[in-house]
Design a protein around this motif. Structure first.
Motif, short mmCIF file in Angstrom:
data_model
loop_
_atom_site.label_atom_id
_atom_site.label_comp_id
_atom_site.label_asym_id
_atom_site.label_seq_id
_atom_site.Cartn_x
_atom_site.Cartn_y
_atom_site.Cartn_z
N LYS A 1 0.85 -1.20 0.00
CA LYS A 1 0.00 0.00 0.00
C LYS A 1 0.88 1.24 0.00
CE LYS A 1 -4.13 -2.11 1.82
NZ LYS A 1 -3.66 -3.47 2.21
N THR A 2 1.41 1.58 -1.17
CA THR A 2 2.28 2.74 -1.27
C THR A 2 1.48 3.95 -1.76
OG1 THR A 2 2.99 2.29 -3.53
CG2 THR A 2 4.23 1.21 -1.77
N LEU A 3 2.13 5.12 -1.67
CA LEU A 3 1.42 6.37 -1.94
C LEU A 3 0.78 6.45 -3.33
CD1 LEU A 3 0.54 9.05 -0.72
CD2 LEU A 3 2.72 10.04 -1.42
N PRO A 4 1.45 6.03 -4.42
CA PRO A 4 0.79 6.13 -5.74
C PRO A 4 -0.56 5.42 -5.77
CG PRO A 4 3.12 5.60 -6.01
CD PRO A 4 2.82 5.51 -4.54
N PHE A 5 -0.66 4.24 -5.14
CA PHE A 5 -1.94 3.52 -5.10
C PHE A 5 -2.98 4.28 -4.29
CE2 PHE A 5 0.96 -0.08 -5.73
CZ PHE A 5 0.36 -0.62 -6.85
N LEU A 6 -2.56 4.69 -3.07
CA LEU A 6 -3.53 5.31 -2.17
C LEU A 6 -4.05 6.60 -2.76
CD1 LEU A 6 -1.72 4.59 1.22
CD2 LEU A 6 -3.55 3.28 0.14
N ALA A 7 -3.14 7.38 -3.40
CA ALA A 7 -3.56 8.63 -4.03
C ALA A 7 -4.47 8.34 -5.22
CB ALA A 7 -2.34 9.44 -4.46
N ALA A 8 -4.14 7.32 -6.00
CA ALA A 8 -4.96 6.97 -7.17
C ALA A 8 -6.35 6.53 -6.72
CB ALA A 8 -4.27 5.86 -7.97
N LEU A 9 -6.42 5.73 -5.68
CA LEU A 9 -7.73 5.25 -5.20
C LEU A 9 -8.55 6.40 -4.63
CD1 LEU A 9 -6.55 1.93 -3.52
CD2 LEU A 9 -7.95 2.14 -5.59
N ALA A 10 -7.86 7.35 -3.98
CA ALA A 10 -8.57 8.47 -3.36
C ALA A 10 -9.15 9.43 -4.39
CB ALA A 10 -7.63 9.23 -2.41
N LEU B 1 -9.13 0.39 -10.94
CA LEU B 1 -7.94 -0.02 -10.18
C LEU B 1 -8.33 -0.78 -8.92
CD1 LEU B 1 -4.84 0.11 -9.70
CD2 LEU B 1 -5.22 2.29 -8.52
N ALA B 2 -9.32 -0.25 -8.20
CA ALA B 2 -9.77 -0.90 -6.96
C ALA B 2 -10.23 -2.32 -7.24
CB ALA B 2 -10.89 -0.08 -6.32
N GLY B 3 -10.89 -2.50 -8.36
CA GLY B 3 -11.34 -3.85 -8.74
C GLY B 3 -10.16 -4.79 -8.94
N HIS B 4 -9.14 -4.29 -9.65
CA HIS B 4 -7.94 -5.12 -9.88
C HIS B 4 -7.28 -5.50 -8.56
CE1 HIS B 4 -7.39 -5.43 -14.17
NE2 HIS B 4 -7.71 -4.17 -14.33
N LEU B 5 -7.13 -4.49 -7.67
CA LEU B 5 -6.38 -4.72 -6.44
C LEU B 5 -7.10 -5.68 -5.50
CD1 LEU B 5 -5.11 -1.09 -5.81
CD2 LEU B 5 -3.73 -3.06 -6.49
N SER B 6 -8.44 -5.71 -5.61
CA SER B 6 -9.20 -6.60 -4.73
C SER B 6 -9.27 -8.02 -5.29
CB SER B 6 -10.61 -6.05 -4.52
OG SER B 6 -10.54 -4.72 -4.04
N ALA B 7 -8.81 -8.22 -6.52
CA ALA B 7 -8.84 -9.57 -7.11
C ALA B 7 -7.82 -10.45 -6.39
CB ALA B 7 -8.49 -9.50 -8.60
#
Lengths: 356, 356
Positions: free
Chosen positions: B268-277, B286-292
């Motif tokens: 859970k690095t900043l690029p992901f968290l910022a992208a999800l936010a 992206l959220a769908g991919h990460l939850s797979a």
């Protein structure tokens, strides 16, 4: 791997164990220091550390599980008192030594895969290996914070003493782990002198530090503080001998470990190594048992009898007595007041007679 | 779990990386201190530590594998030089900070299960978890020994700074491990402010300590040394941002890690968290991919594109720029000579432009 110095620190407070005024007093004085140190940790990590110290259950609710006998802080405070200092002067040292002791227990339990300590599942068993690694790391760091927080004229010497002890502890554990990979007999077997070197690093060093740091913070010059260090080192070695005896013949209701626990884990402790070195018929039969791939309960019981028959128990008892005598002798030259000498004598008797 | 601050410390010396005079000089000055510290360890343990530091191969033969960029010791020596002190005065601090940095790498690799570092299998992969725990423990202890060995008027303050940093590092790793157990979306998802707190503890604290301890040993009063500490902290946060970018888009030939390594490990690095936010269509995909439960290479590549589309990369780059600017601004009030300011500027550019 041999017993860590700590199976002694078992049992709910006072249960089945002798009590000693000096250790009870040390625990009372040191616990607020420990609690204040642990309170600075991230709450989740603090709960794990507090679980190990017997303050909390695994779910964070309060517990009274006991956190050991406080032998090391007692030694620190006694050494400072022998120098005429107030307990307050040595309290940071006493707390630091207790923190380092618990650091080594938490990490050794991970490395040795030990599942029980003080009648409860170990920290790593309860919270997982990563949290146990972090908890140990934090306990080491808190020891230095505790020393540094109460800065005084002797803090730098005390810090040096503590940090060198930590390196010695790592040496002891490295040697101990290497012993586990060596055979019970033949030219590569672990010898009694090798065992003594490991035990001095693993158990002698921290009791030596406990005494030395107390003398340092009590204002002792180097010649005197080193004599205290040597005395504590002998006490630590005696402590390990008693531990080795308890690890084989201790009452599981008191130790919190299975009966014959060191034998089940094939730890290379002094009673075994001395018994094997005796080269008697009992030694040879014992070597056969230890080299077997699995031992049932009857074979375990027989092996324990053989260690005794081959003189392993007697040898270890004599080794303990030797170190207790030498430990007291180290203090002969330091001009200890009679009351201080009596306190050390009482601590030595307590260590020699403990059963858990 | 997020990238440790260290993927930067990859690559054989100089290969594929920018070089900076200050870090090269720091490495040359600090390495003898490190070698002398490690030489005091039990030889088997010393070999494991030396393997991690790139001095030996796994079999103990000499290696030239590189031991990182020495950014932290460079910062320590620069801070001391800015106070007009000789490098010698700050060398124990520079070595101590580098030892603590390596302590945290060795233990974090065990906790995170990371198998590669600096193009080689990690210490625990090569020597086993118990030896890696001991090696980390010893590196922490050696840091304190190194500080204490060269006792001077500022040693106690430096020791306090280092020990508090160690507690912060443990906080950072605790939070990071807790993040790994939390979901990617919903009310329990990790937020950007939570991430910032973790990154400050895990990466900011040690660069802050590196700068502060250099100022302390260089004779700075507390107001000045704290300004250096704040500056270093911002540098550390920028450093982590760049690390997070490299962890996603870095060239594996330079990082020594697999392509999209942070994505493969779902860190859970900043690029992901910022992208999800960002709550854009790209965020939702992206959220769908990460939850797979599993992602093949095509899905991984698509996820990296989505992070970029949702603005995660740009956000992280801006965050890095913000911290670099703030870091330099912290030094505005300390009356830095122009040459010293230019050196900090060069270090900042080096950190901002690195690719491994």
């Amino acid at each position: 791997m041999s017993a860590t110095p700590a199976p002694s620190d078992t049992g709910p407070r006072g249960e089945g164990a002798a009590r000693l005024a000096a250790t009870e007093r040390a625990r009372t004085l040191v616990e607020p220091e420990l609690r204040s140190a642990v309170a600075s940790l991230e709450p989740g990590l603090g709960r794990a550390v507090g679980y190990h110290l017997g303050w909390y259950e695994a779910d964070g609710s309060p517990a009274e599980a006991g956190s050991g006998k406080s032998v090391r802080p007692a030694l620190t405070l006694m050494a400072a008192a022998a120098m005429g200092a107030e307990p307050r002067a040595a309290l940071p040292g006493a707390a630091a030594v207790e923190l380092v002791h618990n650091f080594s227990l938490v990490h050794d339990d991970v490395m040795d895969g030990d599942a029980y300590r003080r009648h409860r599942p170990t920290l790593w068993k309860t919270f997982g290996v990563p949290t146990a690694i972090l908890a140990g790391d934090a306990l080491q760091s808190l020891a230095f914070i505790t020393l540094a927080r109460h800065e005084g004229p002797h803090t730098a010497r005390a810090t040096r003493c503590l940090s060198h002890t930590l390196i010695e502890l790592a040496t002891g554990q490295t040697l101990d782990m290497a012993f586990a990979r060596r055979p019970w007999r033949g030219p590569k077997a672990v010898t009694v002198p090798e065992y003594r070197r490991m035990a001095e690093a693993k158990s002698g060093s921290l009791l030596g530090c406990a005494a030395e740091i107390g003398a340092i913070l009590g204002g002792a010059p180097a010649t005197i503080s080193r004599a205290f260090g040597r005395a504590g080192r002998h006490l630590g070695l005696a402590f390990q001998c008693v531990d080795d005896i308890i690890g084989l013949w201790g009452d599981p209701r008191r130790t919190g470990k299975p009966v014959l626990s060191d034998l089940r884990e094939r730890k290379k402790t002094l009673p075994f190594l001395a018994a094997l070195a005796a080269r008697s018929p009992a030694s040879r039969e014992l070597a056969g048992h230890l080299s077997a791939s699995a031992l049932d309960d009857a074979a375990l019981a027989r092996a324990a009898v053989l260690v005794e028959e081959a003189g392993g128990r007697r040898f270890t008892e004599r080794e303990a007595e030797h170190h207790l005598t030498r430990g007291l002798a180290c203090l002969d030259g330091v001009g200890l007041p009679e009351a201080a000498r009596a306190e050390f004598r009482a601590l030595i008797d307590f260590l020699a007679e403990r059963t858990s």
